[in-house]
Design a protein around this motif. Structure first.
Motif, mmCIF file in Angstrom:
data_model
loop_
_atom_site.group_PDB
_atom_site.id
_atom_site.type_symbol
_atom_site.label_atom_id
_atom_site.label_comp_id
_atom_site.label_asym_id
_atom_site.label_seq_id
_atom_site.Cartn_x
_atom_site.Cartn_y
_atom_site.Cartn_z
ATOM 1 N N VAL A 9 0.907 -1.164 0.088
ATOM 2 C CA VAL A 9 -0.018 -0.116 0.022
ATOM 3 C C VAL A 9 0.762 1.215 0.008
ATOM 4 O O VAL A 9 1.813 1.352 0.780
ATOM 5 C CB VAL A 9 -0.815 0.129 1.356
ATOM 6 N N VAL A 11 1.334 5.250 -0.023
ATOM 7 C CA VAL A 11 0.451 6.419 0.473
ATOM 8 C C VAL A 11 1.261 7.671 -0.050
ATOM 9 O O VAL A 11 2.431 8.046 0.007
ATOM 10 C CB VAL A 11 0.734 6.388 2.102
ATOM 11 N N ALA A 43 0.917 5.871 8.595
ATOM 12 C CA ALA A 43 1.215 5.070 7.360
ATOM 13 C C ALA A 43 2.060 4.000 8.167
ATOM 14 O O ALA A 43 1.842 2.673 7.933
ATOM 15 C CB ALA A 43 2.059 5.757 6.426
ATOM 16 N N TYR A 48 2.521 0.368 5.845
ATOM 17 C CA TYR A 48 2.282 1.151 4.457
ATOM 18 C C TYR A 48 3.466 2.071 4.287
ATOM 19 O O TYR A 48 4.329 2.395 5.027
ATOM 20 C CB TYR A 48 1.125 1.971 4.442
ATOM 21 N N ASP A 76 -1.851 4.510 -3.545
ATOM 22 C CA ASP A 76 -3.039 3.650 -3.404
ATOM 23 C C ASP A 76 -3.883 4.658 -2.169
ATOM 24 O O ASP A 76 -5.412 4.494 -2.568
ATOM 25 C CB ASP A 76 -2.799 2.463 -2.746
ATOM 26 N N VAL A 77 -3.490 5.416 -1.622
ATOM 27 C CA VAL A 77 -4.145 6.281 -0.405
ATOM 28 C C VAL A 77 -3.398 7.521 -0.243
ATOM 29 O O VAL A 77 -2.392 7.867 -0.391
ATOM 30 C CB VAL A 77 -4.067 5.328 0.931
ATOM 31 N N VAL A 79 -3.241 10.605 2.562
ATOM 32 C CA VAL A 79 -3.808 10.955 3.841
ATOM 33 C C VAL A 79 -3.135 12.110 4.258
ATOM 34 O O VAL A 79 -2.217 12.849 3.776
ATOM 35 C CB VAL A 79 -3.117 9.977 4.956
ATOM 36 N N CYS A 100 -11.554 11.281 -5.285
ATOM 37 C CA CYS A 100 -10.799 10.035 -4.680
ATOM 38 C C CYS A 100 -11.815 9.036 -4.813
ATOM 39 O O CYS A 100 -11.420 7.707 -5.360
ATOM 40 C CB CYS A 100 -10.541 10.166 -3.078
ATOM 41 N N VAL A 105 -9.577 5.670 -4.955
ATOM 42 C CA VAL A 105 -8.430 5.783 -4.268
ATOM 43 C C VAL A 105 -9.017 6.194 -2.891
ATOM 44 O O VAL A 105 -9.609 7.170 -2.567
ATOM 45 C CB VAL A 105 -7.706 6.989 -4.567
ATOM 46 N N ARG A 106 -8.234 5.552 -1.838
ATOM 47 C CA ARG A 106 -8.854 5.857 -0.488
ATOM 48 C C ARG A 106 -8.233 7.161 -0.090
ATOM 49 O O ARG A 106 -7.087 7.567 -0.464
ATOM 50 C CB ARG A 106 -8.172 4.923 0.401
ATOM 51 N N LEU A 107 -9.082 7.908 0.852
ATOM 52 C CA LEU A 107 -8.848 9.020 1.510
ATOM 53 C C LEU A 107 -8.866 8.781 3.005
ATOM 54 O O LEU A 107 -10.039 8.587 3.478
ATOM 55 C CB LEU A 107 -9.522 10.151 0.835
ATOM 56 N N GLU A 108 -7.869 9.195 3.846
ATOM 57 C CA GLU A 108 -7.938 8.945 5.039
ATOM 58 C C GLU A 108 -7.397 10.168 5.880
ATOM 59 O O GLU A 108 -6.578 10.853 5.111
ATOM 60 C CB GLU A 108 -6.771 8.003 5.468
#
Length: 139
Positions: A9, A11, A43, A48, A76-77, A79, A100, A105-108
């Motif tokens: 993953v 980031v 991460a 990650y 992939d993410v 943050v 996203c 695509v993940r957003l954290e």
């Protein structure tokens, strides 16, 4: 499509580029190194890999340069340390979240409390930003 392990993953850390003039009123948004460090710990805790560090101010969520690494499979993410960082980094944090989602695509956000800055911490941020080599610690 195969399963992605935590080690795979990638980031992209988002920090807000806030002018030094706002240090007294909003030190965390000025302290980009602190924002990046908080996200890097997030991460690392998940296994990650941070592949990008972005420093953004009021960027359009559809800006082509933002998505090149995603399209190349390098991110992939996304943050950010918190919602306030996203609100400063983009012209619309909601539109960025929607973009996203649209792109898969993940957003954290890290979800930790922002640190409280005392005078010494503000002085360190000021020194680091006004004289970039003053805060250098080999990193």
């Amino acid at each position: 499509m195969g399963c992605t392990t935590a080690a795979e993953v990638r980031v992209a850390v988002i920090a807000s580029h806030t002018p030094l003039e706002e240090l007294d009123s909003d030190p965390f948004l000025v302290d980009t190194r602190g924002q990046h460090a908080m996200c890097a710990r997030w991460a690392e805790d998940r296994g990650y890999a941070v592949t990008r560090q972005l420093l953004l101010y009021r960027l359009r969520p559809d800006h082509r340069g933002l998505w090149l690494d995603v399209e190349a499979g390098l991110v992939d993410v996304f943050v950010a340390a918190g919602d306030r960082v996203l609100e400063r980094a983009f012209t619309s944090a909601d539109d960025f979240a929607a973009e996203c989602a649209r792109r898969g695509v993940r957003l954290e956000t890290v979800g930790l409390d922002e640190p409280r800055y005392d005078a010494a911490m503000k002085a360190e941020v000021h020194r680091r930003l006004s004289m970039p080599t003053a805060g250098y610690r080999g990193r």
